[in-house]
Design an enzyme around this catalytic site. Structure first.
Site, PDB file in Angstrom:
ATOM      1  N   GLU A   1       0.822  -1.215   0.000  1.00 49.40           N
ATOM      2  CA  GLU A   1       0.000   0.000   0.000  1.00 49.40           C
ATOM      3  C   GLU A   1       0.853   1.260   0.000  1.00 49.40           C
ATOM      4  O   GLU A   1       0.383   2.335  -0.365  1.00 49.40           O
ATOM      5  CB  GLU A   1      -0.922  -0.001   1.220  1.00 49.40           C
ATOM      6  CG  GLU A   1      -1.938  -1.121   1.235  1.00 49.40           C
ATOM      7  CD  GLU A   1      -2.730  -1.135   2.523  1.00 49.40           C
ATOM      8  OE1 GLU A   1      -3.924  -0.782   2.477  1.00 49.40           O
ATOM      9  OE2 GLU A   1      -2.159  -1.501   3.572  1.00 49.40           O
TER      10      GLU A   1
ATOM     11  N   GLY B   1      13.921   8.613   1.626  1.00 49.29           N
ATOM     12  CA  GLY B   1      14.844   9.352   2.478  1.00 49.29           C
ATOM     13  C   GLY B   1      16.292   9.215   2.042  1.00 49.29           C
ATOM     14  O   GLY B   1      17.198   9.608   2.772  1.00 49.29           O
ATOM     15  N   THR B   2      16.514   8.670   0.852  1.00 49.46           N
ATOM     16  CA  THR B   2      17.878   8.539   0.338  1.00 49.46           C
ATOM     17  C   THR B   2      18.365   9.905  -0.142  1.00 49.46           C
ATOM     18  O   THR B   2      17.635  10.632  -0.821  1.00 49.46           O
ATOM     19  CB  THR B   2      17.933   7.544  -0.829  1.00 49.46           C
ATOM     20  OG1 THR B   2      17.389   6.296  -0.405  1.00 49.46           O
ATOM     21  CG2 THR B   2      19.353   7.339  -1.314  1.00 49.46           C
ATOM     22  N   THR B   3      19.605  10.255   0.207  1.00 54.98           N
ATOM     23  CA  THR B   3      20.175  11.520  -0.245  1.00 54.98           C
ATOM     24  C   THR B   3      21.258  11.256  -1.284  1.00 54.98           C
ATOM     25  O   THR B   3      21.679  10.121  -1.504  1.00 54.98           O
ATOM     26  CB  THR B   3      20.755  12.322   0.933  1.00 54.98           C
ATOM     27  OG1 THR B   3      21.788  11.534   1.571  1.00 54.98           O
ATOM     28  CG2 THR B   3      19.684  12.645   1.946  1.00 54.98           C
TER      29      THR B   3
ATOM     30  N   ALA C   1      12.315  13.562   1.637  1.00 50.93           N
ATOM     31  CA  ALA C   1      12.854  14.421   2.685  1.00 50.93           C
ATOM     32  C   ALA C   1      14.314  14.081   2.900  1.00 50.93           C
ATOM     33  O   ALA C   1      14.687  12.903   2.870  1.00 50.93           O
ATOM     34  CB  ALA C   1      12.077  14.257   3.991  1.00 50.93           C
ATOM     35  N   SER C   2      15.128  15.099   3.093  1.00 49.51           N
ATOM     36  CA  SER C   2      16.530  14.852   3.419  1.00 49.51           C
ATOM     37  C   SER C   2      16.651  14.241   4.802  1.00 49.51           C
ATOM     38  O   SER C   2      17.658  13.605   5.125  1.00 49.51           O
ATOM     39  CB  SER C   2      17.329  16.149   3.342  1.00 49.51           C
ATOM     40  OG  SER C   2      16.826  17.109   4.258  1.00 49.51           O
TER      41      SER C   2
ATOM     42  N   PHE D   1      13.747  12.580   7.894  1.00 52.31           N
ATOM     43  CA  PHE D   1      12.357  12.374   8.318  1.00 52.31           C
ATOM     44  C   PHE D   1      12.149  12.539   9.821  1.00 52.31           C
ATOM     45  O   PHE D   1      11.010  12.483  10.290  1.00 52.31           O
ATOM     46  CB  PHE D   1      11.881  10.979   7.885  1.00 52.31           C
ATOM     47  CG  PHE D   1      11.459  10.931   6.447  1.00 52.31           C
ATOM     48  CD1 PHE D   1      10.197  11.342   6.069  1.00 52.31           C
ATOM     49  CD2 PHE D   1      12.335  10.510   5.468  1.00 52.31           C
ATOM     50  CE1 PHE D   1       9.800  11.317   4.739  1.00 52.31           C
ATOM     51  CE2 PHE D   1      11.959  10.483   4.138  1.00 52.31           C
ATOM     52  CZ  PHE D   1      10.687  10.887   3.780  1.00 52.31           C
TER      53      PHE D   1
ATOM     54  N   HIS E   1      28.750  12.902  10.821  1.00 50.66           N
ATOM     55  CA  HIS E   1      28.060  11.629  10.619  1.00 50.66           C
ATOM     56  C   HIS E   1      29.020  10.459  10.761  1.00 50.66           C
ATOM     57  O   HIS E   1      30.237  10.644  10.841  1.00 50.66           O
ATOM     58  CB  HIS E   1      27.393  11.581   9.240  1.00 50.66           C
ATOM     59  CG  HIS E   1      26.092  12.308   9.178  1.00 50.66           C
ATOM     60  ND1 HIS E   1      26.007  13.651   8.915  1.00 50.66           N
ATOM     61  CD2 HIS E   1      24.816  11.880   9.359  1.00 50.66           C
ATOM     62  CE1 HIS E   1      24.734  14.024   8.932  1.00 50.66           C
ATOM     63  NE2 HIS E   1      23.991  12.963   9.197  1.00 50.66           N
ATOM     64  N   HIS E   2      28.462   9.258  10.728  1.00 53.26           N
ATOM     65  CA  HIS E   2      29.227   8.027  10.820  1.00 53.26           C
ATOM     66  C   HIS E   2      30.112   7.823   9.598  1.00 53.26           C
ATOM     67  O   HIS E   2      29.897   8.432   8.544  1.00 53.26           O
ATOM     68  CB  HIS E   2      28.279   6.832  10.989  1.00 53.26           C
ATOM     69  CG  HIS E   2      27.178   6.818   9.971  1.00 53.26           C
ATOM     70  ND1 HIS E   2      27.328   6.277   8.712  1.00 53.26           N
ATOM     71  CD2 HIS E   2      25.909   7.310  10.013  1.00 53.26           C
ATOM     72  CE1 HIS E   2      26.205   6.410   8.031  1.00 53.26           C
ATOM     73  NE2 HIS E   2      25.319   7.034   8.791  1.00 53.26           N
TER      74      HIS E   2
ATOM     75  N   LYS F   1      28.698   6.937   5.906  1.00 56.45           N
ATOM     76  CA  LYS F   1      27.885   7.855   5.098  1.00 56.45           C
ATOM     77  C   LYS F   1      28.663   8.261   3.851  1.00 56.45           C
ATOM     78  O   LYS F   1      29.794   8.742   3.931  1.00 56.45           O
ATOM     79  CB  LYS F   1      27.485   9.091   5.894  1.00 56.45           C
ATOM     80  CG  LYS F   1      26.522   9.998   5.120  1.00 56.45           C
ATOM     81  CD  LYS F   1      25.875  11.025   6.014  1.00 56.45           C
ATOM     82  CE  LYS F   1      24.911  11.924   5.230  1.00 56.45           C
ATOM     83  NZ  LYS F   1      23.817  11.137   4.599  1.00 56.45           N
TER      84      LYS F   1
END
EC number: 1.17.1.8
Length: 232
Positions: A43, A71-73, A96-97, A99, A131-132, A135
């Protein structure tokens, strides 16, 4: 709600766990190497994959008439193509960059602060993200969204990564062990600094926001953002 997970890495597995706890079901999940389940039974699709796979995943959902939350950049040079496809297919799409509900509130705070600070030219604004190590893209999509919010109310013409150009907004990107995501906006003058920070402690905030967006999108048509989901 029957969910397809396009991308089944750390985020996909966190979304699966929280979605099942909420009573939803996962009817399909895929990685670059494999897939299982019945995609057509979904759905709504939630897409957290890689920049290389995002466009194909989003296209697949839109072509199948399945609302999709992505949400993938790192793929936004193709964003207008996905918007056009969504409109052509009368589909449903949220990108969205980030969420996280907290981050989206942070976006609004950031824009308000930028508007408030605009007359005070003695303050120079900058953005830092941490970030980790896994990324892949830099700066983060979240940092770019923050920068775009600042530029709406700034004399600066554009943002750049690691720059000292006078009319350019500097974004600094750092990669460190086991950092889920930290974003800092700083206004620096000769006499003081004003700064505000969003720090994520786990992936659950991102996953909860993605599920919330999917629940909101399921029976709608059009192209939306998290501002629509959160009414901000």
């Amino acid at each position: 709600m029957k969910i397809a997970l396009l991308g089944y890495g750390k985020m996909g597995k966190t979304i699966e766990k929280l979605a099942l706890e909420k009573g939803h079901s996962i009817v399909f999940k895929s990685t670059l190497e494999s897939s299982e389940g019945n995609f057509e039974a979904a759905e709504v699709a939630i897409e957290f994959s890689s920049p290389e796979a995002a466009v194909e995943n989003i296209s697949k959902a839109l072509q199948a008439g399945i609302p999709i939350v992505s949400g993938t950049t790192g793929w936004l040079d193709k964003y207008s193509e996905m918007v056009n496809l969504c409109e052509k297919r009368n589909g449903s799409f949220i990108y969205a960059s980030n969420f996280s509900v907290g981050v989206n509130l942070f976006f609004s705070i950031n824009e308000y602060a930028a508007k408030l600070m605009a007359p005070w030219k003695e303050y120079d604004v900058s953005v830092e993200e941490i970030h980790h190590l896994e990324k892949k893209d830099a700066p983060s999509g979240t940092a770019i969204t923050i920068a775009e919010g600042i530029l709406k109310h700034s004399d600066k013409k554009d943002w750049k990564l690691n720059t000292s150009e006078e009319n350019t907004l500097n974004i600094t990107a750092k990669r460190e062990e086991d950092i889920k995501g930290t974003h800092i906006v700083s206004y620096n003058s000769e006499v003081d600094t004003i700064s505000f920070t969003h720090q994520a402690y786990s992936r659950e905030g991102f996953a909860k926001g993605a599920i919330l967006a999917a629940e909101w999108l399921k029976d709608k048509k059009g192209i939306f953002t998290m501002k629509d989901v959160l009414s901000i």
